[in-house]
Motif scaffolding. Structure first.
Motif, PDB file in Angstrom:
ATOM      1  N   GLU A 177      64.270  42.201  32.981  1.00 13.43           N
ATOM      2  CA  GLU A 177      64.981  42.764  32.283  1.00 13.43           C
ATOM      3  C   GLU A 177      65.589  43.873  32.275  1.00 13.43           C
ATOM      4  N   GLN A 178      65.955  44.915  31.858  1.00 14.65           N
ATOM      5  CA  GLN A 178      67.237  45.554  32.495  1.00 14.65           C
ATOM      6  C   GLN A 178      66.517  46.998  32.686  1.00 14.65           C
ATOM      7  N   TYR A 179      66.584  47.655  33.630  1.00  8.72           N
ATOM      8  CA  TYR A 179      66.215  48.758  34.470  1.00  8.72           C
ATOM      9  C   TYR A 179      66.450  50.013  33.423  1.00  8.72           C
ATOM     10  N   ASN A 180      64.982  50.705  33.143  1.00  9.70           N
ATOM     11  CA  ASN A 180      65.124  51.946  32.026  1.00  9.70           C
ATOM     12  C   ASN A 180      64.572  53.042  32.666  1.00  9.70           C
ATOM     13  N   ARG A 181      65.116  53.707  33.245  1.00  9.08           N
ATOM     14  CA  ARG A 181      64.521  54.954  33.790  1.00  9.08           C
ATOM     15  C   ARG A 181      63.149  55.893  32.661  1.00  9.08           C
ATOM     16  N   GLY A 182      63.677  55.354  31.708  1.00 13.53           N
ATOM     17  CA  GLY A 182      62.623  55.835  30.855  1.00 13.53           C
ATOM     18  C   GLY A 182      61.466  55.958  31.340  1.00 13.53           C
ATOM     19  N   LYS A 183      61.006  54.585  31.128  1.00 17.00           N
ATOM     20  CA  LYS A 183      60.229  53.547  31.501  1.00 17.00           C
ATOM     21  C   LYS A 183      59.100  54.540  32.982  1.00 17.00           C
ATOM     22  N   ILE A 184      59.969  54.550  33.725  1.00 16.75           N
ATOM     23  CA  ILE A 184      58.823  55.418  35.001  1.00 16.75           C
ATOM     24  C   ILE A 184      59.710  57.140  34.968  1.00 16.75           C
ATOM     25  N   GLU A 185      59.613  58.347  33.722  1.00 21.48           N
ATOM     26  CA  GLU A 185      59.481  58.633  32.766  1.00 21.48           C
ATOM     27  C   GLU A 185      58.487  59.271  31.920  1.00 21.48           C
ATOM     28  N   ARG A 186      57.726  58.282  31.558  1.00 19.23           N
ATOM     29  CA  ARG A 186      56.982  57.948  29.926  1.00 19.23           C
ATOM     30  C   ARG A 186      55.630  57.582  31.570  1.00 19.23           C
ATOM     31  N   GLY A 187      55.549  57.112  31.931  1.00 16.75           N
ATOM     32  CA  GLY A 187      54.868  56.195  33.174  1.00 16.75           C
ATOM     33  C   GLY A 187      53.900  57.290  33.654  1.00 16.75           C
ATOM     34  N   ILE A 188      55.657  58.327  34.455  1.00 19.40           N
ATOM     35  CA  ILE A 188      54.887  59.291  35.101  1.00 19.40           C
ATOM     36  C   ILE A 188      54.362  60.630  34.174  1.00 19.40           C
ATOM     37  N   LEU A 189      54.820  61.349  33.233  1.00 14.21           N
ATOM     38  CA  LEU A 189      54.455  61.990  32.156  1.00 14.21           C
ATOM     39  C   LEU A 189      52.886  61.839  32.502  1.00 14.21           C
ATOM     40  N   ARG A 190      52.796  60.578  31.723  1.00 18.86           N
ATOM     41  CA  ARG A 190      51.750  59.529  31.235  1.00 18.86           C
ATOM     42  C   ARG A 190      50.664  60.269  32.765  1.00 18.86           C
ATOM     43  N   ALA A 191      51.088  60.038  33.560  1.00 14.66           N
ATOM     44  CA  ALA A 191      50.078  60.169  34.909  1.00 14.66           C
ATOM     45  C   ALA A 191      49.553  61.407  35.175  1.00 14.66           C
ATOM     46  N   CYS A 192      50.634  62.649  34.450  1.00 11.64           N
ATOM     47  CA  CYS A 192      50.146  64.084  34.637  1.00 11.64           C
ATOM     48  C   CYS A 192      49.966  64.906  33.493  1.00 11.64           C
ATOM     49  N   TYR A 193      49.594  64.396  32.039  1.00 12.91           N
ATOM     50  CA  TYR A 193      48.685  64.820  30.839  1.00 12.91           C
ATOM     51  C   TYR A 193      48.158  65.732  32.373  1.00 12.91           C
ATOM     52  N   LYS A 194      48.067  66.990  31.623  1.00 14.84           N
ATOM     53  CA  LYS A 194      46.900  68.735  31.066  1.00 14.84           C
ATOM     54  C   LYS A 194      46.914  68.535  32.653  1.00 14.84           C
ATOM     55  N   ARG A 195      48.087  68.366  33.710  1.00  8.90           N
ATOM     56  CA  ARG A 195      47.959  68.327  35.215  1.00  8.90           C
ATOM     57  C   ARG A 195      48.190  70.044  35.162  1.00  8.90           C
ATOM     58  N   PRO A 196      48.844  70.262  36.166  1.00 11.71           N
ATOM     59  CA  PRO A 196      49.651  71.825  37.087  1.00 11.71           C
ATOM     60  C   PRO A 196      50.826  71.213  37.405  1.00 11.71           C
ATOM     61  N   VAL A 197      51.126  70.827  37.230  1.00  9.53           N
ATOM     62  CA  VAL A 197      53.012  69.916  36.854  1.00  9.53           C
ATOM     63  C   VAL A 197      53.951  70.360  36.861  1.00  9.53           C
ATOM     64  N   PRO A 198      54.857  71.351  37.375  1.00  7.59           N
ATOM     65  CA  PRO A 198      56.016  71.819  36.667  1.00  7.59           C
ATOM     66  C   PRO A 198      56.970  70.779  36.341  1.00  7.59           C
ATOM     67  N   THR A 199      57.386  70.956  34.553  1.00  5.51           N
ATOM     68  CA  THR A 199      58.771  69.877  34.042  1.00  5.51           C
ATOM     69  C   THR A 199      59.030  69.291  34.908  1.00  5.51           C
ATOM     70  N   ASP A 200      60.209  69.485  35.678  1.00  6.31           N
ATOM     71  CA  ASP A 200      61.259  71.052  36.614  1.00  6.31           C
ATOM     72  C   ASP A 200      60.734  68.982  38.660  1.00  6.31           C
ATOM     73  N   GLU A 201      59.331  69.788  38.685  1.00  8.53           N
ATOM     74  CA  GLU A 201      59.001  68.702  39.692  1.00  8.53           C
ATOM     75  C   GLU A 201      58.553  67.086  38.888  1.00  8.53           C
ATOM     76  N   ILE A 202      58.789  67.448  37.804  1.00  4.99           N
ATOM     77  CA  ILE A 202      58.612  65.783  37.889  1.00  4.99           C
ATOM     78  C   ILE A 202      60.006  65.014  37.240  1.00  4.99           C
ATOM     79  N   GLN A 203      60.810  66.076  37.193  1.00  6.01           N
ATOM     80  CA  GLN A 203      62.421  65.172  37.072  1.00  6.01           C
ATOM     81  C   GLN A 203      63.408  65.560  38.768  1.00  6.01           C
ATOM     82  N   LYS A 204      62.332  66.041  39.112  1.00  2.09           N
ATOM     83  CA  LYS A 204      62.504  65.544  40.259  1.00  2.09           C
ATOM     84  C   LYS A 204      61.903  64.151  41.014  1.00  2.09           C
ATOM     85  N   THR A 205      60.930  64.175  40.378  1.00  2.00           N
ATOM     86  CA  THR A 205      59.959  62.662  41.653  1.00  2.00           C
ATOM     87  C   THR A 205      60.970  62.186  40.504  1.00  2.00           C
TER      88      THR A 205
END
Length: 150
Positions: A59-87
């Motif tokens: 399947e074609q690479y999809n940045r959104g899948k990586i973002e969703r996976g990281i957002l799920r992993a960081c759910y209710k964690r004290p990780v700033p949104t800008d740090e998630i985007q930088k990651t």
């Protein structure tokens, strides 16, 4: 660039500036025919990247899948949104720097896990539990011991 309002084929650039992440250029344009202004974005076109899944489907690479996976992993964690985007940006840079047309999904998974280790230990364990398909508590504990040993 064709005017989106009157379809006149000639417009002129009024202002150009890089977008925040320096990955594209924002241009303000003006139509000489109707006088209306509009914005365009210029971005480097990349070669489509194909991901080889565990079941050998592609399947074609999809940045959104990586973002969703990281957002799920960081759910209710004290990780700033800008740090998630930088990651996500670092992960994407590493993936594209491999300069391959096809990449196995497990390589991307390992890159994500490496970045999550540096971001948040709990998010790392959450992601690893899904990615590595922990079958029992002992496998889960082994992964936590690896983190504690560091």
């Amino acid at each position: 660039m064709k005017c989106p309002y009157c379809n006149h084929p000639d417009t002129r650039v009024i202002d150009s500036r890089p977008v925040e992440d320096d990955s594209s250029i924002r241009r303000r344009r003006s139509c000489d025919e109707c006088g209306k202004r509009f914005t365009t974005y210029e971005k480097v076109e990349t070669i489509p990247l194909i991901i080889i899944k565990k079941d050998n489907n592609r399947e074609q690479y999809n940045r959104g899948k990586i973002e969703r996976g990281i957002l799920r992993a960081c759910y209710k964690r004290p990780v700033p949104t800008d740090e998630i985007q930088k990651t996500v940006e670092r992960i994407e840079t590493k993936v594209f720097s491999l300069e391959e047309k096809e990449i196995p999904s497990h390589i991307i998974g390992e890159i994500v896990m490496e970045e999550l280790q540096n971001l948040d230990a709990v998010a790392y364990v959450r992601f690893a539990s899904i990615y590595r398909e922990f079958k029992d508590v002992n496998t889960f504990m082994d992964e936590i011991k690896k983190i504690l040993d560091r």
